[in-house]
Design a protein around this motif. Structure first.
Motif, PDB file in Angstrom:
ATOM      1  N   ILE A 199       0.831  -1.208   0.000  1.00  0.00           N
ATOM      2  CA  ILE A 199       0.000   0.000   0.000  1.00  0.00           C
ATOM      3  C   ILE A 199       0.864   1.255   0.000  1.00  0.00           C
ATOM      4  O   ILE A 199       0.640   2.172  -0.794  1.00  0.00           O
ATOM      5  CB  ILE A 199      -0.974  -0.014   1.201  1.00  0.00           C
ATOM      6  N   VAL A 200       1.874   1.300   0.864  1.00  0.00           N
ATOM      7  CA  VAL A 200       2.728   2.490   0.957  1.00  0.00           C
ATOM      8  C   VAL A 200       3.530   2.683  -0.327  1.00  0.00           C
ATOM      9  O   VAL A 200       3.578   3.786  -0.889  1.00  0.00           O
ATOM     10  CB  VAL A 200       3.654   2.403   2.189  1.00  0.00           C
ATOM     11  N   LEU A 201       4.160   1.622  -0.807  1.00  0.00           N
ATOM     12  CA  LEU A 201       4.943   1.741  -2.039  1.00  0.00           C
ATOM     13  C   LEU A 201       4.050   2.003  -3.252  1.00  0.00           C
ATOM     14  O   LEU A 201       4.441   2.721  -4.170  1.00  0.00           O
ATOM     15  CB  LEU A 201       5.796   0.500  -2.257  1.00  0.00           C
ATOM     16  N   GLY A 202       2.851   1.444  -3.252  1.00  0.00           N
ATOM     17  CA  GLY A 202       1.900   1.724  -4.326  1.00  0.00           C
ATOM     18  C   GLY A 202       1.482   3.183  -4.337  1.00  0.00           C
ATOM     19  O   GLY A 202       1.401   3.806  -5.396  1.00  0.00           O
ATOM     20  N   LEU A 203       1.273   3.751  -3.146  1.00  0.00           N
ATOM     21  CA  LEU A 203       0.924   5.164  -3.059  1.00  0.00           C
ATOM     22  C   LEU A 203       2.070   6.041  -3.547  1.00  0.00           C
ATOM     23  O   LEU A 203       1.858   6.984  -4.324  1.00  0.00           O
ATOM     24  CB  LEU A 203       0.551   5.533  -1.622  1.00  0.00           C
ATOM     25  N   ILE A 204       3.286   5.716  -3.137  1.00  0.00           N
ATOM     26  CA  ILE A 204       4.444   6.506  -3.555  1.00  0.00           C
ATOM     27  C   ILE A 204       4.652   6.401  -5.064  1.00  0.00           C
ATOM     28  O   ILE A 204       4.796   7.413  -5.759  1.00  0.00           O
ATOM     29  CB  ILE A 204       5.706   6.062  -2.792  1.00  0.00           C
ATOM     30  N   ILE A 256      -3.139   4.346  -5.256  1.00  0.00           N
ATOM     31  CA  ILE A 256      -2.464   3.153  -4.707  1.00  0.00           C
ATOM     32  C   ILE A 256      -2.577   2.000  -5.700  1.00  0.00           C
ATOM     33  O   ILE A 256      -1.591   1.302  -5.970  1.00  0.00           O
ATOM     34  CB  ILE A 256      -3.071   2.777  -3.339  1.00  0.00           C
ATOM     35  N   LEU A 257      -3.762   1.806  -6.257  1.00  0.00           N
ATOM     36  CA  LEU A 257      -3.954   0.741  -7.235  1.00  0.00           C
ATOM     37  C   LEU A 257      -3.082   0.960  -8.469  1.00  0.00           C
ATOM     38  O   LEU A 257      -2.489   0.009  -8.992  1.00  0.00           O
ATOM     39  CB  LEU A 257      -5.430   0.650  -7.629  1.00  0.00           C
ATOM     40  N   LEU A 258      -2.981   2.212  -8.914  1.00  0.00           N
ATOM     41  CA  LEU A 258      -2.102   2.543 -10.032  1.00  0.00           C
ATOM     42  C   LEU A 258      -0.663   2.147  -9.720  1.00  0.00           C
ATOM     43  O   LEU A 258       0.026   1.547 -10.541  1.00  0.00           O
ATOM     44  CB  LEU A 258      -2.178   4.039 -10.347  1.00  0.00           C
ATOM     45  N   LEU A 271      12.699  -5.047  -2.847  1.00  0.00           N
ATOM     46  CA  LEU A 271      12.724  -3.698  -2.294  1.00  0.00           C
ATOM     47  C   LEU A 271      14.119  -3.116  -2.452  1.00  0.00           C
ATOM     48  O   LEU A 271      14.957  -3.194  -1.579  1.00  0.00           O
ATOM     49  CB  LEU A 271      12.306  -3.721  -0.825  1.00  0.00           C
ATOM     50  N   GLN A 272      14.357  -2.568  -3.610  1.00  0.00           N
ATOM     51  CA  GLN A 272      15.629  -1.947  -3.928  1.00  0.00           C
ATOM     52  C   GLN A 272      15.352  -0.758  -4.835  1.00  0.00           C
ATOM     53  O   GLN A 272      14.265  -0.651  -5.390  1.00  0.00           O
ATOM     54  CB  GLN A 272      16.563  -2.948  -4.589  1.00  0.00           C
ATOM     55  N   PRO A 273      16.306   0.152  -4.987  1.00  0.00           N
ATOM     56  CA  PRO A 273      16.033   1.337  -5.812  1.00  0.00           C
ATOM     57  C   PRO A 273      15.573   1.006  -7.232  1.00  0.00           C
ATOM     58  O   PRO A 273      14.674   1.656  -7.753  1.00  0.00           O
ATOM     59  CB  PRO A 273      17.374   2.072  -5.827  1.00  0.00           C
ATOM     60  N   SER A 274      16.151   0.004  -7.842  1.00  0.00           N
ATOM     61  CA  SER A 274      15.730  -0.338  -9.207  1.00  0.00           C
ATOM     62  C   SER A 274      14.292  -0.849  -9.228  1.00  0.00           C
ATOM     63  O   SER A 274      13.564  -0.614 -10.185  1.00  0.00           O
ATOM     64  CB  SER A 274      16.667  -1.379  -9.810  1.00  0.00           C
ATOM     65  N   GLY A 275      13.853  -1.515  -8.169  1.00  0.00           N
ATOM     66  CA  GLY A 275      12.477  -1.977  -8.094  1.00  0.00           C
ATOM     67  C   GLY A 275      11.497  -0.831  -7.946  1.00  0.00           C
ATOM     68  O   GLY A 275      10.423  -0.828  -8.537  1.00  0.00           O
ATOM     69  N   ILE A 276      11.871   0.166  -7.163  1.00  0.00           N
ATOM     70  CA  ILE A 276      11.014   1.336  -6.981  1.00  0.00           C
ATOM     71  C   ILE A 276      10.940   2.137  -8.279  1.00  0.00           C
ATOM     72  O   ILE A 276       9.873   2.586  -8.697  1.00  0.00           O
ATOM     73  CB  ILE A 276      11.513   2.186  -5.810  1.00  0.00           C
ATOM     74  N   ILE A 277      12.082   2.291  -8.952  1.00  0.00           N
ATOM     75  CA  ILE A 277      12.100   2.988 -10.244  1.00  0.00           C
ATOM     76  C   ILE A 277      11.266   2.216 -11.256  1.00  0.00           C
ATOM     77  O   ILE A 277      10.511   2.804 -12.032  1.00  0.00           O
ATOM     78  CB  ILE A 277      13.547   3.197 -10.727  1.00  0.00           C
ATOM     79  N   GLY A 278      11.382   0.892 -11.256  1.00  0.00           N
ATOM     80  CA  GLY A 278      10.558   0.068 -12.144  1.00  0.00           C
ATOM     81  C   GLY A 278       9.078   0.227 -11.839  1.00  0.00           C
ATOM     82  O   GLY A 278       8.255   0.240 -12.758  1.00  0.00           O
ATOM     83  N   SER A 279       8.731   0.356 -10.560  1.00  0.00           N
ATOM     84  CA  SER A 279       7.329   0.570 -10.187  1.00  0.00           C
ATOM     85  C   SER A 279       6.818   1.898 -10.721  1.00  0.00           C
ATOM     86  O   SER A 279       5.690   1.995 -11.206  1.00  0.00           O
ATOM     87  CB  SER A 279       7.181   0.543  -8.666  1.00  0.00           C
ATOM     88  N   ILE A 280       7.643   2.928 -10.635  1.00  0.00           N
ATOM     89  CA  ILE A 280       7.245   4.243 -11.147  1.00  0.00           C
ATOM     90  C   ILE A 280       7.098   4.203 -12.664  1.00  0.00           C
ATOM     91  O   ILE A 280       6.111   4.703 -13.220  1.00  0.00           O
ATOM     92  CB  ILE A 280       8.252   5.317 -10.706  1.00  0.00           C
TER      93      ILE A 280
END
Length: 93
Positions: A9-14, A35-37, A62-71
């Motif tokens: 939920i938190v990472l989805g919101l970010i 969050i769903l997006l 949970l690593q920077p590349s994963g967060i960038i990939g999520s964005i």
């Protein structure tokens, strides 16, 4: 299990909020939709990362590349959402 859900939920919101900020234009979405997006964008980004770079979830999610990939996945999903939503709005006019 609860920790995993809260993390999603938190990472989805970010990720969803950053994707909405990076794509110009107005998006009237609620917080749950953002969050769903982000969560759907995370799956899309993870899939694209696996296809393009042959990386797996076992190598760390949970690593920077994963967060960038999520964005980046969120941006792709948002652009697809706009394209599909734009067509349906045009048909109702």
């Amino acid at each position: 299990m609860l920790w995993t859900l809260l993390t999603w939920i938190v990472l989805g919101l970010i990720a969803g909020a950053v994707a909405r900020l990076l794509v110009p234009g107005r998006d009237p979405m609620s917080i749950p939709a953002t969050i769903l997006l982000g969560v759907v964008g995370s799956f899309v980004g993870g899939f694209l990362g696996y296809v393009l770079f042959d990386k797996d979830f076992g190598e760390g999610a949970l690593q920077p590349s994963g967060i960038i990939g999520s964005i980046l996945g969120g941006i792709v999903v948002l652009l697809i959402w706009r394209a599909v939503g734009g067509r349906s709005r045009a048909l109702h006019r």
